[in-house]
Design a protein around this motif. Sequence first.
Motif, mmCIF file in Angstrom:
data_model
loop_
_atom_site.group_PDB
_atom_site.id
_atom_site.type_symbol
_atom_site.label_atom_id
_atom_site.label_comp_id
_atom_site.label_asym_id
_atom_site.label_seq_id
_atom_site.Cartn_x
_atom_site.Cartn_y
_atom_site.Cartn_z
ATOM 1 N N ILE A 14 -1.571 64.247 -46.798
ATOM 2 C CA ILE A 14 -2.344 65.108 -46.183
ATOM 3 C C ILE A 14 -3.496 65.428 -47.360
ATOM 4 N N ARG A 15 -4.441 64.242 -47.258
ATOM 5 C CA ARG A 15 -5.538 64.381 -48.063
ATOM 6 C C ARG A 15 -6.494 63.287 -47.652
ATOM 7 N N ALA A 16 -8.065 63.657 -48.140
ATOM 8 C CA ALA A 16 -8.953 62.742 -47.725
ATOM 9 C C ALA A 16 -9.311 62.130 -49.099
ATOM 10 N N ASP A 17 -8.958 62.529 -50.232
ATOM 11 C CA ASP A 17 -9.349 61.728 -51.507
ATOM 12 C C ASP A 17 -7.989 60.792 -51.883
ATOM 13 N N ASP A 18 -8.180 59.574 -52.436
ATOM 14 C CA ASP A 18 -7.203 58.828 -52.742
ATOM 15 C C ASP A 18 -6.140 58.424 -51.847
ATOM 16 N N ASN A 19 -6.776 58.186 -50.539
ATOM 17 C CA ASN A 19 -5.609 58.064 -49.476
ATOM 18 C C ASN A 19 -5.817 56.617 -49.138
ATOM 19 N N LYS A 20 -4.876 55.651 -49.584
ATOM 20 C CA LYS A 20 -5.168 54.198 -49.503
ATOM 21 C C LYS A 20 -5.476 54.018 -47.952
ATOM 22 N N ALA A 21 -4.520 54.147 -46.952
ATOM 23 C CA ALA A 21 -4.662 53.937 -45.721
ATOM 24 C C ALA A 21 -6.051 54.439 -44.976
ATOM 25 N N LEU A 22 -6.547 55.511 -45.299
ATOM 26 C CA LEU A 22 -7.505 56.154 -44.771
ATOM 27 C C LEU A 22 -8.834 55.522 -45.743
ATOM 28 N N SER A 23 -8.778 55.335 -46.848
ATOM 29 C CA SER A 23 -9.812 54.539 -47.573
ATOM 30 C C SER A 23 -10.247 53.156 -46.784
ATOM 31 N N GLN A 24 -8.964 52.499 -46.747
ATOM 32 C CA GLN A 24 -9.232 51.050 -46.323
ATOM 33 C C GLN A 24 -9.568 50.983 -45.040
ATOM 34 N N ALA A 25 -9.172 51.960 -44.168
ATOM 35 C CA ALA A 25 -9.373 51.841 -42.497
ATOM 36 C C ALA A 25 -10.926 52.264 -42.478
ATOM 37 N N SER A 26 -11.195 53.350 -43.425
ATOM 38 C CA SER A 26 -12.876 53.657 -43.406
ATOM 39 C C SER A 26 -13.773 52.403 -43.427
ATOM 40 N N GLN A 27 -13.493 51.647 -44.347
ATOM 41 C CA GLN A 27 -14.067 50.225 -44.680
ATOM 42 C C GLN A 27 -13.931 49.069 -43.525
ATOM 43 N N SER A 28 -13.286 49.459 -42.483
ATOM 44 C CA SER A 28 -13.201 48.407 -41.718
ATOM 45 C C SER A 28 -13.770 48.986 -39.915
ATOM 46 N N GLY A 29 -13.808 50.077 -39.949
ATOM 47 C CA GLY A 29 -14.453 50.800 -38.703
ATOM 48 C C GLY A 29 -14.512 52.365 -38.532
ATOM 49 N N ASP A 30 -14.496 52.803 -37.462
ATOM 50 C CA ASP A 30 -14.812 54.133 -37.396
ATOM 51 C C ASP A 30 -13.388 54.637 -37.379
ATOM 52 N N VAL A 31 -12.929 55.804 -37.827
ATOM 53 C CA VAL A 31 -11.625 56.367 -38.019
ATOM 54 C C VAL A 31 -11.558 57.313 -37.280
ATOM 55 N N VAL A 32 -10.320 57.489 -36.505
ATOM 56 C CA VAL A 32 -9.800 58.690 -35.710
ATOM 57 C C VAL A 32 -8.479 59.047 -36.382
ATOM 58 N N GLY A 33 -8.268 60.142 -36.865
ATOM 59 C CA GLY A 33 -7.112 60.457 -37.429
ATOM 60 C C GLY A 33 -6.034 61.196 -36.459
ATOM 61 N N VAL A 34 -4.672 60.841 -36.775
ATOM 62 C CA VAL A 34 -3.718 61.604 -35.818
ATOM 63 C C VAL A 34 -2.673 62.295 -36.975
ATOM 64 N N TYR A 35 -2.030 63.277 -36.809
ATOM 65 C CA TYR A 35 -0.867 63.853 -37.216
ATOM 66 C C TYR A 35 -0.002 64.283 -36.241
ATOM 67 N N LEU A 36 1.323 63.756 -36.274
ATOM 68 C CA LEU A 36 2.381 64.098 -35.351
ATOM 69 C C LEU A 36 3.382 64.995 -36.106
ATOM 70 N N ILE A 37 3.293 65.996 -34.938
ATOM 71 C CA ILE A 37 4.577 67.180 -35.057
ATOM 72 C C ILE A 37 5.722 66.859 -34.674
ATOM 73 N N HIS A 38 6.783 66.910 -35.272
ATOM 74 C CA HIS A 38 8.258 66.420 -35.095
ATOM 75 C C HIS A 38 9.053 67.733 -35.280
ATOM 76 N N PRO A 39 9.120 68.682 -34.083
ATOM 77 C CA PRO A 39 10.013 69.850 -34.366
ATOM 78 C C PRO A 39 11.457 69.360 -34.290
ATOM 79 N N ASN A 40 11.907 68.629 -33.641
ATOM 80 C CA ASN A 40 13.390 68.489 -33.503
ATOM 81 C C ASN A 40 13.626 67.595 -34.743
ATOM 82 N N GLN A 41 13.187 66.465 -35.098
ATOM 83 C CA GLN A 41 13.330 65.948 -36.293
ATOM 84 C C GLN A 41 13.504 66.718 -37.602
ATOM 85 N N TRP A 42 12.508 67.652 -37.605
ATOM 86 C CA TRP A 42 12.477 68.557 -38.891
ATOM 87 C C TRP A 42 13.415 69.480 -38.854
ATOM 88 N N VAL A 43 14.017 69.970 -37.619
ATOM 89 C CA VAL A 43 15.452 70.799 -37.788
ATOM 90 C C VAL A 43 16.372 69.714 -38.209
#
Length: 476
Positions: A14-43
Amino acid sequence: MARTRQLVWFRTDIRADDNKALSQASQSGDVVGVYLIHPNQWVDHDDSPNKLFFRLSCVASLQRRLARFNIPLLIKEAGYYSDSAELLLNLARSLNCQGIWFNDEYGVNEQTRDQTVIEAFDAAGLSLHRFTDAVLVEPGRVTTGKGEAYKVFTPFKKAVYRYLQPQDWMPCPSPSKQAPLDIAADPVPVDRYSPTASNILKRWTPDEKSAHKSLNEFIEARVQRYVEQRDFPALDGSSSLSPWLAAGVLSVRQCFDAAARANDGELDSGNPGVTCWLGELVWREFYKHILVAFPRVSKHRPFQVETDRLDWRQVPALQEAWETGKTGFPLVDAAMRQLVATGWMHNRLRMVTAMFLSKNLMLDWRVGERFFMRHLVDGDLAANNGGWQWSASTGTDAAPYFRMFNPVSQSQKFDPDGAFIRAWVPELAALDNKTIHQPLTGKVGDLLGRLDYPAPIVDHAASRQRVIEAFKGLRS
């Protein structure tokens, strides 16, 4: 020419700096981020409300940070990990994303989830890009002379240090600022989980700037005394960075880079405090490698398979005394109260309390592992499981079964003036520095009733002999 659009899936990074996936994706196009909430799995994973509250608070901070780059962060709910693939594929299609980008995770459930996502995107003809980000060395990259995974920490660390080059811990670039997209970010449901501990966000402000400030302060002011002070819970001797590391607000590379620069690039020589702390970071690395090489540890199984035959006791009254900090052993009780009140426990005390449960009380280590996860703000499967199995002598690098911390001598050694005990067991605050470690002895024995403090629930010597005999029985 229109830029392609890329979907970046944030998990425990959960960071913008030193995030390999984010950094590389940003060099390849416009980025949309997604974060998934997993309430049942977390239980199912026993994730504590403290951890989830902190985690979502960090996601909210990340969302604000990404907005400076015009990157929207969407929040979607998928009850279980198994719901992820379909949700992400439909999202990528609806947003016209060319592919998905994410950083690897290493538990069995996480790897199963990711394989399903890989297969779904491959079948749909969309690209998928995954990165080694949570560790310095990709699991399986360093092996023994026989080509096997390391089972003991010290040779693993030596192999990692032989493998590593400075570029391996060099943080990667932040994302590029992109043109605004006509996509609105979703609200982050921070209040969905109510912490049971107090002052979590006051102690660990959930953003990258605060995490780096604490990292830099530790490196500049305290790491030189790390060897001398790290085992004393009343002192500010540890880094206390684990909640940010567990959430991925800080990366292991950022920590490693800061420490290595402070040590003139040396890893296993130079300042003893720095080299010791670097070793602790490699311990975190080691346990993540273990998750991959030995999946059984993700499935509530011991690393040392034969220890599955140990006849752990089931005594609810003893378990409750341990959980509530009423064992009659002041350091154990102080530590357990610290955990419940703050969602965090000093590392030396994690070992003391774990060994007390698994060896003095001979209760199943998995009971303690679960209790810790249900309270820790820095709950991490690899580190928590590895630490518990080490203490119970069921894991990698396990303490020999006959090694057993004496909770009284640990108290006398690491809290000599009783400062930590007084802070968390106030009913003992008036005792002198000698008696506070073992209130039942000496002149205070007849005052226990007035102290409102329990007598010890177990005899250390007798319990030590019991657990030794139990482990010996495995051999025969």
